[in-house]
Write an enzyme that holds these catalytic residues in place. Sequence first.
Site, mmCIF file in Angstrom:
data_model
loop_
_atom_site.group_PDB
_atom_site.id
_atom_site.type_symbol
_atom_site.label_atom_id
_atom_site.label_comp_id
_atom_site.label_asym_id
_atom_site.label_seq_id
_atom_site.Cartn_x
_atom_site.Cartn_y
_atom_site.Cartn_z
ATOM 1 N N TYR A 1 2.238 8.569 -10.040
ATOM 2 C CA TYR A 1 2.650 9.956 -9.827
ATOM 3 C C TYR A 1 4.125 10.211 -10.166
ATOM 4 O O TYR A 1 4.611 11.326 -9.955
ATOM 5 C CB TYR A 1 2.408 10.346 -8.363
ATOM 6 N N ASP B 1 0.859 -1.186 0.000
ATOM 7 C CA ASP B 1 0.000 0.000 0.000
ATOM 8 C C ASP B 1 0.891 1.231 0.000
ATOM 9 O O ASP B 1 1.785 1.358 0.831
ATOM 10 C CB ASP B 1 -0.941 0.004 1.205
ATOM 11 N N ARG C 1 9.370 2.333 -1.991
ATOM 12 C CA ARG C 1 9.155 0.900 -2.187
ATOM 13 C C ARG C 1 10.478 0.138 -2.036
ATOM 14 O O ARG C 1 10.512 -0.936 -1.434
ATOM 15 C CB ARG C 1 8.528 0.636 -3.568
#
Length: 217
Positions: free
Chosen positions: A178, A62, A203
């Site tokens: 984005y 997420d 990430r």
Amino acid sequence: MLRYVTTNPGKVREAERYLPDGSVERLDFDYPEIQAAELGPIAARGAREAYRHVGEPVLVDDAGLFVEGLDGFPGPYSSYVEETLGIERVHETASDLDDRRAAFRCTLGYCDGDGFAASPDPVDRGDRNAAAAAGPGGDGDGDGAGQRGEADALPVKLFEGYVPGRIVAPRGEGGFGYDPIFEHDGETFAEMDTDRKNAVSHRGRALEKFAEWYADR
Ligand code: ITT
Ligand code: NA
């Protein structure tokens, strides 16, 4: 076999570099997501939902873009805002602000069903805020669900990553989401190749922590 459960192939492309060959498979499943102000509870609940669906070890991812001058918006609503407004309009909104600083955050949630029966504390958030976040009577993931049943108590391990940057006019063809409007160290994420983005990204940081833990768990 570990399943990286996501509808987003861009996430998988980045994650592959951190996970041993042949040990992970993407599963394109849109698990139900709760609404919450922070990514942790969303990833924790998502990992349980995904595990219940798959019945094998799962990793969910997420992520969100948090714009300082917008008090962290779109944050956990980043997916919805990308689909509705689109990244051009997020950039336009930010260009009216004095403060265009922003951050990407990523929370990975791992669930394999292990440790449920044995664990006195049903949720191990995998970070030092676990006790504080649990609070009295909560189930530790802050999703407000409490102890509704066995599946809600499945232990989840969370791994977080963060990267600071700022919102700029779109540049670059790479990445996803984005990336064209997020600049870090003079380049947008869309101007970096996967390895360079991974080396600094939210990430990449979260995956690094996960991979280390997964290797010697
Ligand atoms: P899954 O939930 O199925 O994994 P998703 O794309 O809906 O896929 P999120 O719920 O985490 O993912 O939503 C995050 C939003 O932020 C979504 O709009 C993504 O495109 C965007 N996003 C996530 N990671 C990003 C990254 O590394 N670079 C740019 N945008 C990113
Ligand atoms: Na999602």
